[in-house]
Design an enzyme around this catalytic site. Structure first.
Site, PDB file in Angstrom:
ATOM      1  N   GLY A  12       0.778  -1.241   0.000  1.00  0.00           N
ATOM      2  CA  GLY A  12       0.000   0.000   0.000  1.00  0.00           C
ATOM      3  C   GLY A  12       0.807   1.287   0.000  1.00  0.00           C
ATOM      4  N   SER A  13       2.074   1.236  -0.418  1.00  0.00           N
ATOM      5  CA  SER A  13       2.847   2.483  -0.370  1.00  0.00           C
ATOM      6  C   SER A  13       2.367   3.493  -1.412  1.00  0.00           C
ATOM      7  CB  SER A  13       4.346   2.219  -0.526  1.00  0.00           C
ATOM      8  OG  SER A  13       4.675   1.867  -1.850  1.00  0.00           O
ATOM      9  N   ASN A  14       1.876   3.033  -2.547  1.00  0.00           N
ATOM     10  CA  ASN A  14       1.322   3.987  -3.517  1.00  0.00           C
ATOM     11  C   ASN A  14       0.026   4.597  -3.000  1.00  0.00           C
ATOM     12  OD1 ASN A  14       2.845   4.299  -6.191  1.00  0.00           O
ATOM     13  ND2 ASN A  14       3.013   2.104  -5.761  1.00  0.00           N
ATOM     14  N   ARG A  65     -13.961 -14.302 -11.694  1.00  0.00           N
ATOM     15  CA  ARG A  65     -13.505 -12.918 -11.809  1.00  0.00           C
ATOM     16  C   ARG A  65     -14.660 -11.913 -11.863  1.00  0.00           C
ATOM     17  NH1 ARG A  65      -8.790 -11.659 -12.699  1.00  0.00           N
ATOM     18  NH2 ARG A  65      -8.274 -13.626 -13.709  1.00  0.00           N
ATOM     19  N   LEU A  93      -8.648  -6.964 -14.097  1.00  0.00           N
ATOM     20  CA  LEU A  93     -10.051  -6.555 -14.126  1.00  0.00           C
ATOM     21  C   LEU A  93     -10.735  -7.216 -15.319  1.00  0.00           C
ATOM     22  CD1 LEU A  93      -9.927  -2.721 -13.380  1.00  0.00           C
ATOM     23  CD2 LEU A  93      -9.762  -4.666 -11.806  1.00  0.00           C
ATOM     24  N   ASN A 107      -3.702   2.708 -13.512  1.00  0.00           N
ATOM     25  CA  ASN A 107      -2.830   1.698 -12.899  1.00  0.00           C
ATOM     26  C   ASN A 107      -1.406   2.230 -12.905  1.00  0.00           C
ATOM     27  OD1 ASN A 107      -2.026  -0.870 -11.839  1.00  0.00           O
ATOM     28  ND2 ASN A 107      -1.272  -1.427 -13.881  1.00  0.00           N
ATOM     29  N   HIS A 109       2.640   0.863 -12.961  1.00  0.00           N
ATOM     30  CA  HIS A 109       3.430  -0.325 -13.258  1.00  0.00           C
ATOM     31  C   HIS A 109       4.914   0.034 -13.133  1.00  0.00           C
ATOM     32  CE1 HIS A 109       4.243  -4.246 -14.918  1.00  0.00           C
ATOM     33  NE2 HIS A 109       5.159  -3.672 -15.679  1.00  0.00           N
ATOM     34  N   GLU A 142      -8.720  -3.197 -21.633  1.00  0.00           N
ATOM     35  CA  GLU A 142      -9.046  -4.610 -21.409  1.00  0.00           C
ATOM     36  C   GLU A 142      -7.836  -5.526 -21.525  1.00  0.00           C
ATOM     37  OE1 GLU A 142     -12.597  -5.565 -23.599  1.00  0.00           O
ATOM     38  OE2 GLU A 142     -13.653  -3.838 -22.749  1.00  0.00           O
ATOM     39  N   ASP A 145      -1.638  -4.208 -18.544  1.00  0.00           N
ATOM     40  CA  ASP A 145      -0.587  -3.172 -18.571  1.00  0.00           C
ATOM     41  C   ASP A 145      -0.505  -2.510 -19.945  1.00  0.00           C
ATOM     42  OD1 ASP A 145       0.011  -3.843 -15.948  1.00  0.00           O
ATOM     43  OD2 ASP A 145       1.543  -5.298 -16.529  1.00  0.00           O
TER      44      ASP A 145
HETATM   45  C1  GRF Z   1       4.181  -1.223  -7.156  1.00  0.00           C
HETATM   46  O1  GRF Z   1       5.498  -1.510  -7.557  1.00  0.00           O
HETATM   47  C2  GRF Z   1       3.291  -0.987  -8.335  1.00  0.00           C
HETATM   48  O2  GRF Z   1       3.955  -0.393  -9.410  1.00  0.00           O
HETATM   49  C3  GRF Z   1       2.865  -2.381  -8.704  1.00  0.00           C
HETATM   50  O3  GRF Z   1       2.691  -3.028  -7.482  1.00  0.00           O
HETATM   51  C4  GRF Z   1       3.523  -2.428  -6.499  1.00  0.00           C
HETATM   52  C5  GRF Z   1       2.630  -2.018  -5.365  1.00  0.00           C
HETATM   53  O4  GRF Z   1       3.344  -1.496  -4.273  1.00  0.00           O
HETATM   54  N1  GRF Z   1       1.681  -2.353  -9.536  1.00  0.00           N
HETATM   55  P1  GRF Z   1       2.574  -0.789  -3.084  1.00  0.00           P
HETATM   56  O5  GRF Z   1       1.571  -1.810  -2.560  1.00  0.00           O
HETATM   57  O6  GRF Z   1       1.893   0.418  -3.640  1.00  0.00           O
HETATM   58  O7  GRF Z   1       3.607  -0.440  -2.077  1.00  0.00           O
END
Ligand code: GRF
Length: 209
Positions: A12-14, A65, A93, A107, A109, A142, A145
């Protein structure tokens, strides 16, 4: 006021970076309406609760799903979410989900797409021997990435790097990039030409304000 919905599965750091940006006014006129995890033990969901946010676990294990997606979409709609941010959400998704939020799912990546899609992108890039990698925030379509790119930031691969130090420097850029991308999308100052997101002077995309 824009309502963000965050989907996550892990650390969850993002999500935290987005929440900090909302609190600090770097993402103006926005709030996090709900944080949803498909895993009950995701550290990110505990952080969301500590921060006093609406936090839901909608387990995906063993479920089809689209059936799971229907519950997630219902929760997002109940919270009147108008922008969905995938932040380490380890689940594809369904096309049906994507169609519920046209151009309103982002998203992040950890590579410069289209290089190294899929899992463990930092490790893939490191093992391949690239000299530059980075991160990408893109619209979700769809395909995995794949959608139009909103923000990319490059990170040099240093001779002394391990895959872990490289991933850590990419993560720092992820945190900055996600805020930038959300701002661009919420302000609506862009148009999409083919796959290219092009900035415009005035908003072109209607968003609920
Ligand atoms: C990140 O590297 C993001 O790019 C990828 O999954 C990871 C999630 O990290 N999709 P966090 O849970 O946000 O720390």
């Amino acid at each position: 006021m824009h309502s963000l919905g965050i989907l996550l599965s892990g650390r969850g750091s993002n999500f935290v970076a987005i929440a900090d940006s909302v609190d600090a006014g770097r993402i103006p006129d926005a709030r996090i309406a709900v944080v949803i995890s498909n895993r009950k033990d995701a550290p990110g969901i505990a952080i969301a609760r500590e921060r006093g946010l609406d936090a839901l676990v909608i387990p995906s294990k063993g479920r089809a799903r689209e059936e799971h997606d229907r519950d997630v979409v219902a929760a997002l709609q109940q919270h009147q979410v108008d922008l969905v941010c995938l932040a380490g959400y380890m689940r594809l998704l369904s096309p049906w989900f994507v169609r519920q939020f046209p151009q309103r799912i982002l998203n992040i990546h950890p590579s410069l797409l289209p290089a190294f899609p899929g899992l463990e992108a930092q490790e893939q890039a490191f093992a391949y021997g690239v000299k530059v990698s980075g991160c990408t925030v893109h619209f979700v379509d769809e395909e995995l990435d794949h959608g139009a790119i909103i923000v990319q930031k490059a990170v040099s691969v240093l001779d002394r790097d391990s895959e872990h130090t490289l991933a850590a420097r990419i993560l720092e850029q992820e945190h900055v990039s996600y805020t930038e991308a959300i701002r661009i999308v919420l302000e609506g100052r862009f148009r999409i030409a083919g796959r290219r997101l092009v900035m415009t002077d005035a908003p072109t995309v209607h968003r609920r304000a």
